[in-house]
Design a protein around this motif. Structure first.
Motif, short mmCIF file in Angstrom:
data_model
loop_
_atom_site.label_atom_id
_atom_site.label_comp_id
_atom_site.label_asym_id
_atom_site.label_seq_id
_atom_site.Cartn_x
_atom_site.Cartn_y
_atom_site.Cartn_z
N UNK A 131 0.83 -1.21 0.00
CA UNK A 131 0.00 0.00 0.00
C UNK A 131 0.86 1.26 0.00
N UNK A 132 1.94 1.27 0.74
CA UNK A 132 2.80 2.46 0.83
C UNK A 132 3.35 2.87 -0.53
N UNK A 133 3.54 1.91 -1.42
CA UNK A 133 4.00 2.22 -2.78
C UNK A 133 2.82 2.57 -3.66
N UNK A 134 1.76 1.79 -3.55
CA UNK A 134 0.60 1.97 -4.43
C UNK A 134 -0.15 3.27 -4.19
N UNK A 135 -0.13 3.78 -2.96
CA UNK A 135 -0.95 4.95 -2.64
C UNK A 135 -0.56 6.19 -3.43
N UNK A 136 0.63 6.20 -4.02
CA UNK A 136 1.09 7.36 -4.79
C UNK A 136 0.69 7.28 -6.26
N UNK A 137 0.09 6.16 -6.66
CA UNK A 137 -0.24 5.93 -8.07
C UNK A 137 -1.69 6.32 -8.37
N UNK A 138 -1.97 6.46 -9.65
CA UNK A 138 -3.33 6.75 -10.12
C UNK A 138 -4.20 5.50 -9.93
N UNK A 139 -5.50 5.66 -9.65
CA UNK A 139 -6.38 4.50 -9.48
C UNK A 139 -6.32 3.49 -10.63
N UNK A 140 -6.21 3.98 -11.85
CA UNK A 140 -6.12 3.08 -13.00
C UNK A 140 -4.87 2.21 -12.93
N UNK A 141 -3.75 2.83 -12.57
CA UNK A 141 -2.49 2.07 -12.45
C UNK A 141 -2.57 1.05 -11.32
N UNK A 142 -3.18 1.44 -10.22
CA UNK A 142 -3.31 0.53 -9.08
C UNK A 142 -4.11 -0.70 -9.48
N UNK A 143 -5.24 -0.46 -10.17
CA UNK A 143 -6.09 -1.58 -10.61
C UNK A 143 -5.36 -2.48 -11.59
N UNK A 144 -4.59 -1.89 -12.49
CA UNK A 144 -3.83 -2.67 -13.47
C UNK A 144 -2.80 -3.57 -12.78
N UNK A 145 -2.17 -3.05 -11.75
CA UNK A 145 -1.15 -3.81 -11.02
C UNK A 145 -1.79 -4.95 -10.22
N UNK A 146 -2.92 -4.68 -9.60
CA UNK A 146 -3.56 -5.67 -8.73
C UNK A 146 -4.41 -6.68 -9.49
N UNK A 147 -4.83 -6.32 -10.69
CA UNK A 147 -5.77 -7.15 -11.45
C UNK A 147 -5.36 -8.62 -11.60
N UNK A 148 -4.08 -8.95 -11.83
CA UNK A 148 -3.72 -10.36 -11.99
C UNK A 148 -3.79 -11.19 -10.71
N UNK A 149 -3.93 -10.53 -9.56
CA UNK A 149 -3.91 -11.22 -8.27
C UNK A 149 -5.29 -11.73 -7.88
N UNK A 150 -5.34 -12.70 -6.98
CA UNK A 150 -6.64 -13.22 -6.53
C UNK A 150 -7.47 -12.13 -5.84
N UNK A 151 -8.79 -12.33 -5.83
CA UNK A 151 -9.69 -11.35 -5.23
C UNK A 151 -9.35 -11.11 -3.76
#
Length: 255
Positions: free
Chosen positions: A23-43
């Protein structure tokens, strides 16, 4: 190079269930980028990271996932967390999420919502798929024509927390008929003691709630609109379609 390093770190943190560090890294990114990074992971992983974000930011990120991914995450949530997530979304996104829920969760969530929230969502969900009503947002700003500009500005300041975005001010008569619009710029530049009826634009481009969504997108492009008011057959204002909603339709058509 730094971006690749961050992605590797995020992957390692998620693998080790260190969601706070990811989260500490992701919080600085745009919502679209965050979703793209997390999308391949399990729910389950998406859920764990998502709930590290503040409520409104959480909603913005959640909306960037596909409907199937949203449904998978939502099905993991307790009713209280699901209601919290639901309330972080705009009304049209709330309806999309509700429609994706299994009956058990749907029936658990509705009674928890305030009566007005529940009625609004049921009404929005009743519009046919592909219609202007099915993609409209009820989170808009409207005021009666007799209000002074200074009073309107004060109300907007007080209500800002409840509004997704301020695109245009809609002016209504006593029967909630749409009779004018006003841009935020015009509102700010108008004399504080003038009434809305004195400064509003009366040439209105609007769309019927039962018109198809493609027509709404066409009208917004043709008239260069950031928001399109949606009315019924009596010209009563029901909602509006924003440029974000239009982009969602375009993306849906492409896929």
């Amino acid at each position: 190079m730094q971006h690749e390093l961050d992605l590797n770190l995020i992957a390692q943190y998620l693998k080790d269930d260190q969601y706070a560090k990811a989260f500490e890294i992701l919080e600085h990114l745009h919502p679209t980028e965050i979703a793209e990074i997390l999308s391949p992971y399990p729910a389950e992983t998406i859920q764990s990271v998502l709930f590290h974000f503040p409520k409104q930011r959480r909603g913005a990120i959640f909306c960037e996932f596909s409907y199937s991914e949203q449904a998978d995450v939502a099905q993991l949530l307790e009713t209280s967390d699901l209601v919290s997530l639901l309330r972080s979304l705009s009304p049209d996104d709330q309806v999309d999420l509700l429609k994706a829920l299994p009956d058990e969760q749907y029936n658990a969530v509705l009674p928890v919502l305030a009566k007005k929230e529940r009625e609004d969502l049921i009404k929005l969900a009743s519009y046919p798929e592909g219609s202007a009503g099915s993609i409209m947002n009820t989170d808009y700003i409207s005021y009666p024509q007799h209000l002074l500009i200074q009073d309107v500005l004060q109300r907007i300041r007080l209500e800002k927390a409840q509004k997704e975005a301020i695109y245009r001010i809609y002016v209504l008569d006593n029967d909630r008929k749409l009779i004018g619009t006003l841009s935020v710029t015009d509102l700010i530049l108008s004399e504080p003691t003038a009434r809305l009826s004195d400064v509003m634009k009366t040439k209105i481009v609007s769309i019927d709630v039962n018109e198809n969504q493609e027509e709404a997108v066409f009208m917004m492009a043709r008239y260069d609109l950031v928001a399109l008011p949606v009315v019924d057959e009596t010209n009563t204002l029901l909602g509006n379609i924003t440029h974000d909603d239009a982009l969602d339709v375009i993306e849906e058509e492409r896929t």
